[in-house]
Write an enzyme that holds these catalytic residues in place. Structure first.
Site, short mmCIF file in Angstrom:
data_model
loop_
_atom_site.label_atom_id
_atom_site.label_comp_id
_atom_site.label_asym_id
_atom_site.label_seq_id
_atom_site.Cartn_x
_atom_site.Cartn_y
_atom_site.Cartn_z
N LYS A 13 0.47 -1.43 0.00
CA LYS A 13 0.01 -0.34 -0.40
C LYS A 13 0.39 1.66 0.59
CE LYS A 13 -2.10 -1.25 4.13
NZ LYS A 13 -1.01 -2.61 4.64
N ARG A 88 -9.53 0.55 9.45
CA ARG A 88 -9.32 -0.76 9.18
C ARG A 88 -10.58 -1.81 9.94
NH1 ARG A 88 -3.41 0.13 9.30
NH2 ARG A 88 -2.38 -1.55 10.00
N ARG A 127 11.01 -5.19 5.11
CA ARG A 127 11.50 -3.98 4.80
C ARG A 127 11.68 -3.10 5.59
NH1 ARG A 127 5.66 -1.67 5.17
NH2 ARG A 127 5.37 -2.84 7.17
N ARG A 160 13.95 0.55 10.09
CA ARG A 160 13.09 -0.68 10.28
C ARG A 160 12.63 0.19 11.02
NH1 ARG A 160 15.20 -4.34 7.24
NH2 ARG A 160 17.53 -4.63 6.01
N ARG A 172 -0.84 -8.50 13.07
CA ARG A 172 -0.91 -8.53 12.37
C ARG A 172 -2.09 -8.47 11.64
NH1 ARG A 172 4.20 -5.19 11.40
NH2 ARG A 172 3.33 -4.33 9.35
#
Ligand code: ADP
Ligand code: AMP
Length: 216
Positions: A13, A88, A127, A160, A172
């Protein structure tokens, strides 16, 4: 144009929202980024959000709804915005509809990015991002073109996320499937839902999203 990019953590996203900011002049509104900024600033709300984020749980709806309601009135949203990480939950989706209706506005599309859970764990574990401009990278699939230098702004400072670890990722993903996935039928019934294959490479995902937007 007012869009939602919807998908589990690691779906891409943020990566795609940044491209849409560039190509369409829409403002990326990432509630995760807003909460992390609050945590870094050390506000009472930020510290509470930090604890919740590190547990992989969701911050209470009321806090998130107020945060977005205040944000969409800012001048940088007047050309349109891309919601990344909000709504969410179904109550957040309902509150968003109400706040847009109050302003005589409406959503143009909700773009769901479809990615398998197995891939997400690898994406999140690898990531990292530019500490200055937020450009998103990956250890295996997207290193900066010049090692250690951000492609976008030239900064040499990268970071990070503390919640990007295997244990938190599981929580999550569970939160996504249990609390966020119910907003998919909510938007489908309204005729707003569009789906793209988020497993494709970054450029191919961008092309799919652009095709959706051309079709609106
Ligand atoms: P989200 O904002 O949905 O959590 P990100 O945009 O931060 O996801 O992407 C998560 C990680 O996956 C990043 O390291 C990014 O570089 C990488 N990534 C994003 N899109 C793709 C893609 N289509 N294919 C492979 N890796 C991707
Ligand atoms: P993200 O950057 O979108 O992956 O979000 C990071 C974390 O911020 C999430 O795991 C949640 O703890 C919190 N968060 C972000 N957006 C929301 C939201 N709309 N509702 C509740 N919690 C959120």
């Amino acid at each position: 144009m007012k869009l939602i990019l919807l998908g589990p953590p690691g779906a891409g996203k943020g990566t795609q929202a940044k491209r849409l900011e560039e190509s369409r002049g829409l403002k990326q509104l990432s509630t995760g980024d807003m909460l992390r900024a609050g945590a870094e600033a050390g506000t009472a709300l930020g510290r509470e959000a930090d604890r919740i984020m590190k547990a992989g749980k969701l911050v209470p709806d009321g806090i998130m709804i107020d945060m977005i309601a205040e944000r969409i009135d800012k001048p940088d949203c007047q050309r349109g915005f891309i919601l990344d990480g909000f709504p969410r939950t179904v109550p957040q989706a309902e509150a968003l509809d109400a706040m847009l209706a109050k302003r005589g506005q409406k959503l143009d599309a909700v773009i769901e990015m479809l990615v398998n859970d197995a891939v997400l764990v690898d994406r999140i574990a690898g990531r990292f991002s530019c500490a200055k401009c937020g450009a998103v990278y990956h250890d295996n699939t997207k290193q900066p073109k010049v090692a250690g230098v951000c492609d976008v702004c030239g900064s040499k400072d990268f970071k990070r996320r503390p919640d990007d670890n295997a244990e938190t990722v599981r929580a999550r993903l569970q939160a996504y499937h249990q609390q966020t996935a119910p907003i998919i039928p909510y938007y489908k019934i309204k005729g707003l839902l569009r789906q793209v294959d988020g497993m494709a490479d970054v450029d191919a995902v961008t092309r799919q999203i652009e095709a959706v937007l051309e079709d609106l």
